[in-house]
Design a protein around this motif. Structure first.
Motif, short mmCIF file in Angstrom:
data_model
loop_
_atom_site.label_atom_id
_atom_site.label_comp_id
_atom_site.label_asym_id
_atom_site.label_seq_id
_atom_site.Cartn_x
_atom_site.Cartn_y
_atom_site.Cartn_z
N ALA A 1 0.84 -1.20 0.00
CA ALA A 1 0.00 0.00 0.00
C ALA A 1 0.88 1.25 0.00
O ALA A 1 0.59 2.22 -0.71
CB ALA A 1 -0.93 -0.01 1.21
N ARG A 2 1.95 1.21 0.77
CA ARG A 2 2.85 2.37 0.83
C ARG A 2 3.50 2.62 -0.53
O ARG A 2 3.60 3.76 -0.98
CB ARG A 2 3.91 2.15 1.91
CG ARG A 2 4.52 3.47 2.41
CD ARG A 2 5.46 3.26 3.54
NE ARG A 2 6.37 2.13 3.26
CZ ARG A 2 7.03 1.47 4.19
NH1 ARG A 2 6.91 1.80 5.46
NH2 ARG A 2 7.84 0.47 3.86
N GLU A 3 3.91 1.53 -1.18
CA GLU A 3 4.50 1.67 -2.53
C GLU A 3 3.52 2.31 -3.51
O GLU A 3 3.92 2.98 -4.46
CB GLU A 3 4.88 0.28 -3.08
CG GLU A 3 6.19 -0.24 -2.55
CD GLU A 3 6.41 -1.71 -2.92
OE1 GLU A 3 5.69 -2.21 -3.80
OE2 GLU A 3 7.31 -2.32 -2.31
N ILE B 1 -6.24 -2.20 -2.99
CA ILE B 1 -5.76 -3.58 -2.84
C ILE B 1 -6.96 -4.43 -2.43
O ILE B 1 -7.72 -4.03 -1.54
CB ILE B 1 -4.65 -3.68 -1.77
CG1 ILE B 1 -3.37 -2.98 -2.26
CG2 ILE B 1 -4.34 -5.14 -1.44
CD1 ILE B 1 -2.21 -3.00 -1.25
N MET B 2 -7.15 -5.57 -3.06
CA MET B 2 -8.24 -6.47 -2.68
C MET B 2 -7.66 -7.73 -2.05
O MET B 2 -6.69 -8.30 -2.56
CB MET B 2 -9.08 -6.85 -3.90
CG MET B 2 -9.82 -5.68 -4.53
SD MET B 2 -11.15 -5.06 -3.48
CE MET B 2 -11.20 -3.34 -4.03
N LEU C 1 -1.17 -2.13 8.16
CA LEU C 1 -1.18 -0.84 7.45
C LEU C 1 -0.60 0.26 8.35
O LEU C 1 0.24 1.06 7.91
CB LEU C 1 -2.61 -0.47 7.02
CG LEU C 1 -3.21 -1.34 5.88
CD1 LEU C 1 -4.71 -1.12 5.77
CD2 LEU C 1 -2.54 -1.01 4.55
N GLU C 2 -1.03 0.29 9.61
CA GLU C 2 -0.54 1.32 10.54
C GLU C 2 0.96 1.18 10.77
O GLU C 2 1.67 2.19 10.87
CB GLU C 2 -1.31 1.24 11.86
CG GLU C 2 -2.71 1.84 11.70
CD GLU C 2 -3.53 1.86 12.99
OE1 GLU C 2 -4.55 2.54 12.99
OE2 GLU C 2 -3.13 1.18 13.96
N SER C 3 1.45 -0.04 10.83
CA SER C 3 2.90 -0.26 11.01
C SER C 3 3.70 0.29 9.84
O SER C 3 4.88 0.59 9.96
CB SER C 3 3.22 -1.76 11.13
OG SER C 3 2.52 -2.30 12.20
N ALA C 4 3.02 0.39 8.68
CA ALA C 4 3.70 0.95 7.50
C ALA C 4 3.50 2.47 7.43
O ALA C 4 3.81 3.10 6.42
CB ALA C 4 3.17 0.28 6.24
N GLY C 5 2.96 3.05 8.52
CA GLY C 5 2.79 4.50 8.59
C GLY C 5 1.56 5.02 7.87
O GLY C 5 1.47 6.20 7.52
N VAL D 1 -3.44 -4.35 -6.72
CA VAL D 1 -2.87 -5.60 -6.20
C VAL D 1 -4.00 -6.47 -5.64
O VAL D 1 -4.92 -5.96 -5.00
CB VAL D 1 -1.86 -5.32 -5.04
CG1 VAL D 1 -1.31 -6.62 -4.48
CG2 VAL D 1 -0.72 -4.42 -5.51
N ALA D 2 -3.93 -7.77 -5.91
CA ALA D 2 -4.80 -8.73 -5.23
C ALA D 2 -3.90 -9.63 -4.40
O ALA D 2 -2.95 -10.20 -4.93
CB ALA D 2 -5.58 -9.55 -6.24
N ILE D 3 -4.15 -9.68 -3.11
CA ILE D 3 -3.36 -10.56 -2.24
C ILE D 3 -4.16 -11.83 -1.99
O ILE D 3 -5.25 -11.79 -1.42
CB ILE D 3 -3.03 -9.87 -0.89
CG1 ILE D 3 -2.19 -8.60 -1.14
CG2 ILE D 3 -2.29 -10.83 0.04
CD1 ILE D 3 -1.85 -7.81 0.13
N LEU D 4 -3.63 -12.95 -2.46
CA LEU D 4 -4.30 -14.25 -2.30
C LEU D 4 -3.54 -15.05 -1.25
O LEU D 4 -2.54 -15.68 -1.56
CB LEU D 4 -4.33 -15.01 -3.63
CG LEU D 4 -4.96 -14.30 -4.83
CD1 LEU D 4 -4.86 -15.19 -6.07
CD2 LEU D 4 -6.42 -13.96 -4.56
N ASP D 5 -4.01 -14.97 -0.01
CA ASP D 5 -3.36 -15.66 1.09
C ASP D 5 -4.26 -16.81 1.56
O ASP D 5 -5.28 -16.57 2.21
CB ASP D 5 -3.10 -14.67 2.24
CG ASP D 5 -2.32 -15.31 3.38
OD1 ASP D 5 -2.25 -16.57 3.44
OD2 ASP D 5 -1.79 -14.56 4.23
#
Ligand code: ZN
Length: 391
Positions: free
Chosen positions: A32-34, A140-141, A61-65, A178-182
Motif C-alpha cells: 500500500a505504501r508503494e 488492494i483487494m 497498514l498502521e505499522s507501514a505509517g 494488487v490482489a493478495i491471495l493468502d
C-alpha cells in the motif's frame, strides 16, 4: 501451482499485481505504501472483524505509517444504501487509498464506494461498462473466501435498494492494483461458506466457458479454474485445514473471476438472482441448484455442448463418466452439490410455485441472460425453475 499458470494470469492483467502464498497478507502495508497510500479505508464485514483479519490488516497498514479508517458494515449482496454508508465514512476521513478485505460483498462495497467517492452521482450511473470519467483511487483487494473472484474484476455488483435489481457496474479504473491471495485467510470460513462459495466459483468456470462473449483468453482461465477447483473442492470440504487445497481453490476462484472479466456469466446466474432477492437463497446455493438445468438447456445446441465437453476434457469428470459430454458435466455438478450437502431442489427454501411467473420474468431481465450462449426467454426460465422444483 505450475509456473505457466502464474504467468497466464499476470500477462493478461498488466495492471493487476497478484501476490499469492501462505502468509502473503503480511505484505499489505508495504504494498500500500508503494502505491502512495497515506490514509486508507479498510472495507470489511462483521464476520471478518470477529475472525481477527480486520485488526491484523489494520495493524499491518498502521505499522507501514498509513492511517486507517475501518468500514466494517459490508452486507451480503451489498445494496446502494450500504455503499452510501461507506462513502460517507470515506469522505469524512479524507482517504486516498482503499483496501477491500473479505468475501465478494466487502470487495464489491469497496469498489462501489470508489466509484461514488471519485466520480460522484449514484451507483446506477455506472451500471454497465466504462461509465466513470474521473480517475479512481488505487486499491488492494484481499479475498477471505474462494468464491466470487471479485479481486480480479473491475465490476462492483450492487443491488438497488428500492428495486432489488442487481447492477453490475464495471470500469477498468475500478480494477485493484494488487490482489493478495493468502490461503491462510480462507481457513476461517465456516464449512457452509466454503461449500457455497466453492460451488459458486466452479459455476463461474462453467458459465464463462460458453458465454457469447467468451474468447481464447477467457477459455484458458475457465479451463484452468475448472480443473483446479474440481480437484480440490472435495479436499477442502473433507479437510478444511488443508492449506494446499485451500490455495488451489483460492487461485482457481481468482482465475474464474478473471474469466468473468472477459466473458461475463450466463443463465444460471440470471436464474439465481431472483431466488436470492425473493427467498434469501444464498448466492452459491442458488447458482449451484440452477446450473445442472442450465447446462442441459444450453447443450441442446451442439456447438455449446461441444464447449462443455471441451471444459471437462482431461478432468476427473471425463475419467469418472467415461464420456466427454454436457450431460457428464451436469451430473458432475449434481454430485458436487450432494457432496457439499447443498440441496438440489427448492423445497428447503420455501420457494413458492405461485411466484414462478415473477421469478421467470425477472430472470429473463438479468443482464447475465444476454450473455447466455442460447437465447433464453421467461418461458424457458419457467421450465428451468420447474425442473428445480422436481429435482
Ligand atoms: Zn456467482
Amino acid at each position: 501451482m505450475s509456473q505457466p499458470e502464474q504467468k497466464l494470469l499476470l500477462e493478461n492483467h498488466p495492471h493487476l499485481q497478484l501476490v499469492f502464498g501462505d502468509g502473503s497478507v503480511a505484505q499489505v502495508g508495504e504494498l500500500a505504501r508503494e502505491l502512495g497510500a497515506t490514509k486508507a479505508l479498510l472495507v470489511t464485514d462483521p464476520g471478518i472483524v470477529v475472525a481477527g483479519h480486520s485488526a491484523r490488516v489494520n495493524d499491518l497498514l498502521e505499522s507501514a505509517g498509513i492511517g486507517v479508517t475501518v468500514f466494517d458494515r459490508s452486507k451480503e449482496n451489498p445494496t446502494t444504501a450500504c455503499v452510501d454508508d461507506c462513502v460517507s465514512m470515506a469522505r469524512d476521513a479524507g482517504i486516498d487509498f482503499i483496501v477491500g478485505l473479505g468475501g465478494g460483498s466487502s470487495m464489491d462495497t469497496a469498489k462501489g464506494c470508489n466509484f461514488i467517492l471519485t466520480n460522484g452521482g449514484e451507483m446506477k450511473d455506472y451500471w454497465g461498462i466504462g461509465k466513470a470519467s474521473e480517475p479512481m483511487l488505487p486499491s488492494i483487494m484481499i479475498p477471505t473466501t474462494a468464491g466470487t473472484g471479485s479481486e480480479c474484476q473491475s465490476f462492483a455488483l450492487i443491488s438497488d435498494n428500492a428495486t432489488h435489481q442487481k447492477m453490475a457496474c464495471g470500469d477498468p479504473k475500478a480494477m485493484a492494483k494488487v490482489a493478495i491471495l493468502d490461503p491462510e485467510l480462507t481457513l476461517s470460513q465456516p464449512p457452509r461458506v466454503t461449500a457455497c462459495t466453492g460451488i459458486d466459483a466452479i459455476a463461474h468456470a462453467v458459465e464463462t466457458a460458453v458465454t457469447r462473449k467468451r474468447n481464447e483468453t477467457s477459455l484458458k482461465y475457465s479451463r484452468a479454474a475448472f480443473q483446479m477447483m474440481l480437484e480440490n473442492f472435495g479436499r477442502v470440504l473433507e479437510s478444511p485445514d488443508d492449506l494446499e487445497a485451500r490455495g488451489q481453490m483460492l487461485l482457481g476462484a481468482a482465475y474464474a473471476g478473471t474469466a468473468i472479466e472477459h466473458s461475463m456469466l450466463g443463465a444460471a446466474h440470471s436464474a439465481a438472482n431472483p431466488l436470492t432477492a425473493h427467498f434469501d437463497v444464498i448466492h452459491g446455493q442458488a447458482v449451484g441448484m440452477m446450473l445442472p438445468h442450465v447446462v442441459r438447456f444450453n447443450a441442446a445446441d451442439e456447438t455449446i455442448a461441444d464447449g462443455y465437453a471441451a471444459l471437462v476434457k482431461d478432468t476427473a469428470v471425463a475419467s469418472s463418466n467415461g464420456t466427454l459430454s454436457a450431460e457428464a458435466l451436469a451430473q458432475a455438478m449434481e454430485v458436487l452439490l450432494d457432496s457439499a450437502n447443498l440441496p438440489r431442489d427448492f423445497t428447503a427454501f420455501g420457494v413458492d410455485a405461485v411466484q414462478l411467473d415473477v421469478l421467470s420474468k425477472e430472470a429473463a431481465q438479468q443482464w447475465t441472460a444476454s450473455f447466455n450462449p442460447r437465447d433464453i426467454t421467461a418461458a424457458d426460465f419457467a421450465g428451468l425453475y420447474q425442473k428445480a422444483f422436481a429435482s
